[in-house]
Motif scaffolding. Structure first.
Motif, PDB file in Angstrom:
ATOM      1  N   LEU A  72       0.740  -1.235  -0.129  1.00 14.22           N
ATOM      2  CA  LEU A  72       0.011   0.024  -0.012  1.00 14.22           C
ATOM      3  C   LEU A  72       0.874   1.455   0.036  1.00 14.22           C
ATOM      4  N   GLU A  73       0.464   2.161  -0.863  1.00  9.89           N
ATOM      5  CA  GLU A  73       1.379   3.392  -0.939  1.00  9.89           C
ATOM      6  C   GLU A  73       0.317   4.443  -0.422  1.00  9.89           C
ATOM      7  N   PHE A  74       0.793   5.402   0.375  1.00 13.56           N
ATOM      8  CA  PHE A  74      -0.201   6.725   0.952  1.00 13.56           C
ATOM      9  C   PHE A  74       0.594   7.836   0.484  1.00 13.56           C
ATOM     10  N   ILE A  83      -2.181   1.932  11.812  1.00 17.79           N
ATOM     11  CA  ILE A  83      -3.067   0.939  10.868  1.00 17.79           C
ATOM     12  C   ILE A  83      -2.615  -0.382  11.841  1.00 17.79           C
ATOM     13  N   THR A  84      -3.753  -0.981  12.017  1.00 23.05           N
ATOM     14  CA  THR A  84      -3.697  -2.432  12.775  1.00 23.05           C
ATOM     15  C   THR A  84      -4.566  -3.470  12.045  1.00 23.05           C
ATOM     16  N   ASP A  85      -4.339  -4.651  12.640  1.00 23.13           N
ATOM     17  CA  ASP A  85      -5.169  -5.755  11.955  1.00 23.13           C
ATOM     18  C   ASP A  85      -6.115  -6.213  12.913  1.00 23.13           C
ATOM     19  N   ASP A  86      -6.967  -7.114  12.728  1.00 23.41           N
ATOM     20  CA  ASP A  86      -7.897  -7.574  13.801  1.00 23.41           C
ATOM     21  C   ASP A  86      -7.352  -7.670  14.953  1.00 23.41           C
ATOM     22  N   ALA A  87      -6.278  -8.656  15.046  1.00 28.56           N
ATOM     23  CA  ALA A  87      -5.608  -8.832  16.400  1.00 28.56           C
ATOM     24  C   ALA A  87      -4.953  -7.474  17.062  1.00 28.56           C
ATOM     25  N   GLY A  88      -5.068  -6.406  16.510  1.00 27.03           N
ATOM     26  CA  GLY A  88      -4.721  -5.291  17.402  1.00 27.03           C
ATOM     27  C   GLY A  88      -3.160  -5.117  17.069  1.00 27.03           C
ATOM     28  N   THR A  89      -2.369  -5.900  16.249  1.00 27.09           N
ATOM     29  CA  THR A  89      -1.260  -5.554  15.926  1.00 27.09           C
ATOM     30  C   THR A  89      -1.117  -4.561  15.038  1.00 27.09           C
ATOM     31  N   VAL A  90       0.008  -3.593  15.441  1.00 20.56           N
ATOM     32  CA  VAL A  90       0.287  -2.429  14.779  1.00 20.56           C
ATOM     33  C   VAL A  90       1.236  -2.723  13.418  1.00 20.56           C
ATOM     34  N   LEU A  91       0.467  -2.243  12.138  1.00 19.59           N
ATOM     35  CA  LEU A  91       1.321  -2.888  10.993  1.00 19.59           C
ATOM     36  C   LEU A  91       2.332  -1.478  10.627  1.00 19.59           C
ATOM     37  N   PRO A  92       3.728  -1.821  10.681  1.00 23.30           N
ATOM     38  CA  PRO A  92       4.669  -0.670  10.438  1.00 23.30           C
ATOM     39  C   PRO A  92       4.447  -0.066   9.221  1.00 23.30           C
ATOM     40  N   ILE A  93       4.470   1.410   9.401  1.00 22.95           N
ATOM     41  CA  ILE A  93       4.427   2.414   8.024  1.00 22.95           C
ATOM     42  C   ILE A  93       5.930   2.434   7.642  1.00 22.95           C
ATOM     43  N   ALA A  94       6.206   2.145   6.468  1.00 21.97           N
ATOM     44  CA  ALA A  94       7.735   2.581   6.288  1.00 21.97           C
ATOM     45  C   ALA A  94       7.708   4.038   5.693  1.00 21.97           C
ATOM     46  N   VAL A  95       8.958   4.823   5.939  1.00 20.60           N
ATOM     47  CA  VAL A  95       9.162   6.212   5.558  1.00 20.60           C
ATOM     48  C   VAL A  95      10.477   6.310   5.137  1.00 20.60           C
ATOM     49  N   SER A  96      10.590   6.888   3.791  1.00 23.07           N
ATOM     50  CA  SER A  96      11.924   7.040   3.118  1.00 23.07           C
ATOM     51  C   SER A  96      11.747   8.381   2.487  1.00 23.07           C
ATOM     52  N   ALA A  97      13.108   8.933   2.641  1.00 27.74           N
ATOM     53  CA  ALA A  97      13.183  10.377   2.231  1.00 27.74           C
ATOM     54  C   ALA A  97      12.839  10.411   0.557  1.00 27.74           C
ATOM     55  N   GLY A  98      11.917  11.449   0.297  1.00 28.36           N
ATOM     56  CA  GLY A  98      11.708  11.842  -1.023  1.00 28.36           C
ATOM     57  C   GLY A  98      10.298  10.672  -1.403  1.00 28.36           C
ATOM     58  N   GLU A  99      10.068   9.773  -0.738  1.00 31.04           N
ATOM     59  CA  GLU A  99       9.147   9.150  -1.100  1.00 31.04           C
ATOM     60  C   GLU A  99       7.753   8.973  -0.229  1.00 31.04           C
ATOM     61  N   THR A 104       3.710  -2.790   3.872  1.00 29.26           N
ATOM     62  CA  THR A 104       3.754  -4.134   2.954  1.00 29.26           C
ATOM     63  C   THR A 104       3.111  -5.143   3.807  1.00 29.26           C
ATOM     64  N   LEU A 105       2.485  -5.966   3.136  1.00 29.60           N
ATOM     65  CA  LEU A 105       1.610  -7.124   3.867  1.00 29.60           C
ATOM     66  C   LEU A 105       1.555  -8.144   3.220  1.00 29.60           C
ATOM     67  N   GLY A 106       1.938  -9.329   3.990  1.00 34.65           N
ATOM     68  CA  GLY A 106       2.017 -10.679   3.393  1.00 34.65           C
ATOM     69  C   GLY A 106       3.300 -11.012   2.606  1.00 34.65           C
ATOM     70  N   LYS A 107       4.493 -10.216   2.995  1.00 32.86           N
ATOM     71  CA  LYS A 107       5.617 -10.664   2.096  1.00 32.86           C
ATOM     72  C   LYS A 107       6.261 -11.898   2.811  1.00 32.86           C
ATOM     73  N   GLU A 108       6.096 -12.233   4.134  1.00 29.82           N
ATOM     74  CA  GLU A 108       6.818 -13.271   4.491  1.00 29.82           C
ATOM     75  C   GLU A 108       6.459 -14.484   3.907  1.00 29.82           C
TER      76      GLU A 108
END
Length: 582
Positions: A72-74, A83-99, A104-108
Motif C-alpha cells: 500500500l502507498e499513501f 494501522i492495525t489488523d483485527d488482532a490489534g497488531t500495529v502494522l509498520p508504515i515505512a517512510v523513506s526520504a523523498g518517497e 507491506t502486507l504478506g511478504k513473509e
C-alpha cells in the motif's frame, strides 16, 4: 463518525490479513487450474482525529497463481496514521526520504518455498486506521499486488480509484495583512521591515469540525531546524521578534517566547471555548527590532486542544527585511533659511539609499534672531536631540528635543548671558559618559572651554573648564560623534590650509581630548561641515558637507580610527538656500 458500510464487504467470507500471514479465501480454485491475475481495490473511510479507528477495506478480486504480496502507498500524511489488523497488531508504515509512506502486507514466506509471500486468495480484509496527528487534507491509498519472486507488478488499484481516508478535524488557515489592512496573496510571503513600528498582521482562522474538551489555543512555533537553516540564533529572535495577540483583532497584548526543550521558540495563547460548527479567528502582530538580519522565517501555526493535542496546523513564511531604518536610528539635518525658517531634512529610512534625505519639513519661524546655532549631540528623525542658540545680545537659549518628529523642539529656556565672548559654540555630545550632552566654546584668544551638561533643563550647563589654547588655527570646529568606536565622542577641526583633523575623545572631563590625528587634506572647498550622526543605522556617525555651489556630499562613517570616513557620495543640491546648517 462514519464507517464503511458492511455491504461493501465482498460476498466471500471476510479474511484476516495480518503481518506475517497470507490471505486465505473463503473459497479457492482447483489446484490444477491456474487462477487469473488478481485485481485489487481499496475502500474509503472517514474517521475523526484521535477518534476510534475506522475500517480500511482491502479487497483481492481473484486469487493469484504465484506467490505474491501487497504493498500500500499513501499520499502525504500517511506517516501520521496508525494501522492495525483485527488482532490489534500495529502494522509498520515505512517512510523513506523523498518517497510516499508504504505498508507491506504478506511478504513473509509463509508457505516456506523460498519465495516471498504466498498465493493470495480472493477476499476482503478490514484494516483499522486512526489518525495520530493533524493531517492537512485527504490521504489517498493505492494498492499493488507484487510477484514475490521478482517484485514485478501483477495488479494495482489505479490512481485515486477509491482508497480515500478523510479525517474530520478543524482546519487552520492563515492570512497576512499589510499595515493598512489589505490581505496578501497566499503565494507571497509578507515582509516585515525591521524597526518598523507598524506590524504585519496575521489572522489565524480555525474551522471548527468537532468538539474538543476545554476549547483550543493557537501556538506559533519557530522550529530549531528552521532557525539553523535561516541563520538565526534563538537569542536574536527571542529578543528581537515580538508577538502581539488579540482575540478580536482590536487590542493586542505582548506574548513572550518560550524556549522549548528541542531548541525551538514558541508562543501559545490562552485556550478559547469552541463555538460549535463555524469559524473562530484570532489575530497576531509580528514586529521586528532594527538590527535583526534579513532572512525568511517559517512559522508553524497549530490549533492545540485543551487535552494538549494538536488538532490543526499550517506553516507560512515571512520575510524579515533590513531596509527600513527606524526614526530613532536615523539622523536629521536642520537648516535655517534667509527668512529665519528652520527646516529639518530627515535621513531617508531606506537603508539601500545611504546618504540621502527625505523631503524637508518645517520646524518653525523666527530663527533669524540667532547668530549662532548648534546641536548638542545628534539630532534624530524621531524628534530627539537638543540644541542651543545665541542671540545678538549674547544670551544663550536651550531647546530640548521633544521626541515628536512633527514638533521636535520644546519652548526655549534662557541659559545665561555674556556668550558674545565666544566666536565658536560647538555641541560636543556626551563627553563624560554621564548621559548628558556637553558644550564647547572658543573665545577670541583661541582658548577652548568645556561646559558639562547637567541634565537640568533650567540650568543645563555647569561652570566652564579650560580645555586648551591655540584653537584659532581652525576655521571650522565640528562635533563628530564617536567616529573611532571607543565609546567617546570625538571632535573635528579644519585648519586654514584645508586639512581636516580629529581629536579622539578620552572620556576624562579634565582632559577631554587626546592629540590630534590627520584625516586628509582638500576640505577647504566646503562652506559647511556637519557631523550629522548616524544616517544609516549602522552604528557609525556620518559626515555631510556643502560646497560653494550648494552641492551636498555624504561621507559614510566607517568606525575605523585610521580612516574614519569612506569616499564621498552625492547627497543632493540646492543647499545654498540655508545660511546655517546643523
Amino acid at each position: 463518525m462514519k464507517h464503511v458500510s458492511s455491504s461493501r464487504v465482498a460476498a466471500a467470507a471476510a479474511v484476516v490479513l495480518a503481518a506475517g500471514t497470507a490471505v486465505s479465501a473463503s473459497s479457492s480454485a482447483a489446484a490444477d487450474t491456474p487462477p487469473p491475475a488478481a485485481g485489487i481495490s481499496v475502500g474509503d473511510t472517514h474517521i475523526d482525529l484521535y477518534g476510534d479507528p475506522g475500517n480500511l477495506d482491502l479487497t483481492v478480486a481473484e486469487p493469484t497463481a504465484t506467490d505474491a504480496y501487497i504493498r500500500l502507498e499513501f499520499s502525504g500524511g500517511g506517516n501520521r496514521l496508525r494501522i492495525t489488523d483485527d488482532a490489534g497488531t500495529v502494522l509498520p508504515i515505512a517512510v523513506s526520504a523523498g518517497e510516499n509512506p508504504t505498508l507491506t502486507l504478506g511478504k513473509e514466506d509463509s508457505d516456506h518455498n523460498g519465495i516471498p509471500g504466498a498465493p493470495l486468495p480472493a477476499g476482503t480484509t478490514h484494516l483499522h486506521v486512526s489518525a495520530q496527528a493533524p493531517i492537512p487534507g485527504p490521504i489517498y491509498v493505492s494498492a499493488r499486488v507484487l510477484n514475490g519472486a521478482d517484485d514485478t507488478m501483477i495488479a494495482h488499484s489505479g490512481p485515486y480509484a477509491g482508497g480515500e481516508i478523510l479525517v474530520s478535524e478543524p482546519k487552520v488557515s492563515t492570512t497576512w495583512y499589510t499595515p493598512d489592512g489589505a490581505p496578501m496573496p497566499a503565494a507571497s510571503p509578507p515582509a516585515i521591515a525591521t524597526g518598523n513600528t507598524q506590524a504585519v498582521t496575521v489572522m489565524v482562522a480555525t474551522q471548527d469540525g468537532l468538539s474538543v474538551a476545554g476549547g483550543t489555543a493557537t501556538r506559533l512555533t519557530l522550529h530549531a531546524s528552521m532557525l539553523a537553516a535561516a541563520g538565526y540564533t534563538v537569542e536574536e529572535l527571542a529578543t528581537g521578534l515580538h508577538v502581539g495577540y488579540s482575540p478580536d483583532g482590536t487590542s493586542y497584548a505582548s506574548e513572550p517566547w518560550t524556549l522549548d526543550p528541542d531548541g525551538s521558540l514558541s508562543v501559545q495563547v490562552p485556550l478559547r471555548p469552541w463555538t460549535g460548527n463555524g469559524m473562530s479567528t484570532e489575530s497576531f502582530h509580528l514586529t521586528a527590532d532594527w538590527g535583526l538580519p534579513a532572512g525568511r522565517l517559517w512559522i508553524h501555526f497549530q490549533t492545540i486542544g485543551g487535552d494538549g493535542r494538536p488538532y490543526a496546523e499550517s506553516t507560512r513564511g515571512v520575510d524579515l527585511t533590513a531596509d527600513s531604518i527606524p526614526a530613532g536610528e536615523r539622523a536629521t539635518l536642520y537648516g535655517r533659511d534667509s527668512a529665519g525658517v528652520l527646516w529639518q531634512h530627515q535621513a531617508t529610512p531606506i537603508a539601500s539609499r545611504p546618504g540621502t534625505f527625505a523631503p524637508r519639513t518645517r520646524v518653525g519661524t523666527g530663527w533669524n534672531i540667532y547668530n549662532m546655532i548648534t546641536a548638542l549631540g545628534p539630532l534624530k528623525a524621531d524628534g530627539t536631540g537638543d540644541l542651543v542658540a545665541r542671540d545678538s545680545s549674547g544670551a544663550l537659549w536651550y531647546y530640548r528635543g521633544t521626541g515628536n518628529s512633527q514638533a521636535p523642539l520644546a519652548r526655549r529656556i534662557r541659559v545665561g548671558t555674556g556668550w558674545t565672548i565666544y566666536d565658536r559654540i560647538v555641541g560636543a555630545g556626551d563627553i563624560t559618559g554621564d548621559g548628558h550632552p556637553d558644550l564647547l566654546a572658543r573665545d577670541a584668544t583661541g582658548v577652548l572651554w568645556y561646559y558639562r551638561g547637567t541634565g537640568n533643563s533650567q540650568a543645563p550647563f555647569a561652570n566652564r573648564i579650560r580645555v586648551g589654547t591655540g584653537w584659532t588655527i581652525y576655521d571650522r570646529i565640528v562635533g563628530a560623534g564617536d567616529i573611532t568606536g571607543d565609546g567617546h565622542p570625538d571632535l573635528l577641526a579644519r585648519d586654514s590650509s584645508g586639512v581636516l583633523w580629529y581629536y579622539p575623545g578620552t572620556g576624562n572631563p579634565a582632559a577631554p581630548y587626546a592629540g590630534r590625528v590627520r584625516i586628509s587634506g582638500g576640505w577647504h572647498g566646503y562652506t559647511s561641515i556637519v557631523g550629522i550622526g548616524d544616517m544609516t543605522g549602522n552604528g557609525h556617525p556620518d559626515l555631510v558637507a556643502r560646497d560653494s555651489a550648494g552641492t551636498f556630499w555624504y561621507y559614510r562613517g566607517t568606525g575605523n580610527p585610521a580612516a574614519p570616513y569612506a569616499g564621498r557620495t552625492l547627497a543632493g543640491g540646492g543647499m545654498n538656500i540655508y545660511n546655517t546648517l546643523l
